[in-house]
Every structure is written in structure tokens, then in C-alpha cells.
Design an enzyme around this catalytic site. Structure first.
Site, PDB file in Angstrom:
ATOM      1  CG  ASP A  11      -1.801  -1.317   1.698  1.00 38.27           C
ATOM      2  OD1 ASP A  11      -2.289  -1.713   0.604  1.00 38.27           O
ATOM      3  OD2 ASP A  11      -1.992  -1.774   2.104  1.00 38.27           O
ATOM      4  CG  ASP A 130     -11.191  -1.536  -0.470  1.00 36.87           C
ATOM      5  OD1 ASP A 130     -10.604  -2.604  -0.381  1.00 36.87           O
ATOM      6  OD2 ASP A 130     -10.834  -0.783  -0.993  1.00 36.87           O
TER       7      ASP A 130
END
Length: 259
Positions: A11, A130
Site C-alpha cells: 500500500d 473493499d
């Protein structure tokens, strides 16, 4: 039987690898190019790179970082964050990625999946999901809701229905991230992973919650995942990619050997 894949996830925020818990409290932990090289040399099957604030900041992905990572590793490389159209996909693929991951943009404009699959092939298009656990309702019968913009915006879309729709549109793979489990190191969301994996015929990558090798064993068997994303457990040096693979092989899970 196909080998199960172990995929470190980077990330990236403002050019640095970062890690948080349940999409909050992120801290910078290293250089993504160096970390990608380290995991490649350690035997990772793929690398996933997410520019985690590109969508919420409404900016383009950091293509220079993508290019430098691609020049460093020689395994499949998937890139997501800030990809809004086919031209963005083309830029990322030309920078050296093998796959592009669409998440927020695909929810808002599902046709991007079909357009990308037609332009580059289904195998290049990864749907990032997500997902947050909620009370089951008429709108969200599975009890899992799609959230976009880095966990900031609930969409009122059922995760199971969205996975099936994305497959029909041409997605070649799903990267399924549980916001509830993300960064906790307490294990993957097995119920969610199994539900999605058994509902679609394309590969599903489990994401969120890995803290020890046993968690990967659980999600690759009980959770029926085709691959497992890892982050905290290797980013902080608690475990190695090779050690995880050795444990899985000894437990009867087919993996690409690196030792």
C-alpha cells in the site's frame, strides 16, 4: 492442482509503503521499490501495488513508482488506485504492470471492466473489492457491503451480487479485502472469502487479516481462496515469504517452491 499464490501487498501513499489497521492510522514503513525487490528475491509469486489515496484525492496513480517497481522484479505485478478509464489502464500496463486493479471506479462505472477486458484481455483486469460486514437487509442480503474511496464511502451494494456482476462483465480475478480484518493480524474473514470464492469461477485473492502462517492455511483451504495477500506479517519481519511457503507445503497446500 494449481499452486496457491502468496502475494505481498504494498500500500503506497506519497511514494512510501504504508500500513494501517482497518484502513486507519497508516504509518510509513519503507520504500516500495526496495520492498518489491526484497519480496521478489524471497520467492513471492506476485506483487500487488495500491496507490491508496489516488481515488480519494482524485489524482492519477504515481506512474513513476510503478515503472521503477516493474524494472526491479520479474514476476507478475498488479497495480491499483486512481485507475478511472481504459487510458489509465494502458499507461499502467505500458509502465510494466501485468494486471490492473479497479475498485472505486468500477463500482461507479461498471463498464470500465468490460472496456478493459475487451482492450487488454480478461486476465489483465482485477476487481478490487473493499467489503464491510453489516446487518443483512433487503439491499444487502449477504450481510457484506461494498465500500469505496479507501473505506470512506458505503455504497449500498451487496458484495456477493457485485462479485457475480463483475465476473459477467469480464473481470479475470477478484482481490477481496475485508475492512473488518484489515491489518488486525487476527486472520482472514473466512466466511466472506468462502462465500465469494464459491460463487464465482474466476480466481479469488483473499486480503486482510494475515498474522501467521496458519491464517493462510485456513483461507486457502476452508476459505477456498486461490491466493492470499500478505502485508504486516512480512513487512515487519515476523515471517518470511519462504518460511510461509514451506509451512503451507508441509501442510499439504500446493505452492511454488522457492527453497
Amino acid at each position: 492442482m494449481l499452486s496457491k499464490r502468496i502475494i505481498p501487498c504494498l500500500d503506497v501513499r506519497e511514494g512510501k509503503t504504508t500500513k494501517g489497521i482497518k484502513f486507519k492510522g497508516n504509518v510509513d514503513i519503507g520504500d516500495p521499490v526496495e520492498m518489491a525487490r526484497m519480496y521478489y528475491e524471497a520467492g513471492a509469486d506476485e506483487i500487488v501495488f495500491y496507490d491508496i489515496t489516488a481515488s480519494s484525492d482524485k489524482r492519477d496513480i504515481m506512474i513513476d513508482v510503478v515503472r521503477r517497481v516493474a524494472e526491479t522484479i520479474f514476476i507478475p505485478f498488479s497495480v491499483g488506485g486512481g485507475i478511472r478509464n481504459v487510458e489509465d489502464m494502458r499507461r499502467v500496463l505500458l509502465a510494466g504492470a501485468e494486471k490492473v486493479s479497479v475498485n472505486s471506479a468500477a463500482v461507479l462505472h461498471p463498464e470500465i471492466i468490460a472496456d478493459g477486458a475487451q482492450a487488454f484481455g480478461n486476465q489483465c483486469i482485477v476487481l478490487g473489492m473493499d467489503v464491510k460486514r453489516v446487518e443483512p437487509s433487503e439491499t444487502i442480503p449477504s450481510g457484506y457491503e461494498i465500500v469505496i474511496n479507501g473505506g470512506r464511502k458505503f455504497m449500498g451494494i451487496d458484495a456477493l451480487g457485485w462479485a457475480k456482476q463483475a465476473e459477467a462483465l469480464g473481470a479475470g480475478e477478484i482481490c477481496l479485502n475485508s475492512i473488518d480484518a484489515d491489518g488486525t493480524r487476527e486472520g482472514y474473514e473466512l466466511n466472506l472469502t468462502a462465500m465469494i470464492s464459491q460463487a464465482v469461477s474466476i480466481p479469488v485473492i483473499a486480503s486482510g487479516g494475515a498474522g501467521k502462517p496458519e491464517h493462510l492455511l485456513d483461507v486457502l483451504t476452508t476459505g477456498h481462496a486461490d491466493a492470499a495477500l500478505i502485508a504486516s506479517m512480512v513487512h515487519y519481519g515476523t515471517y518470511s515469504v519462504g518460511g510461509i511457503k514451506e509451512y503451507l507445503a508441509e501442510s499439504g497446500v500446493p505452492v511454488r517452491r522457492t527453497w
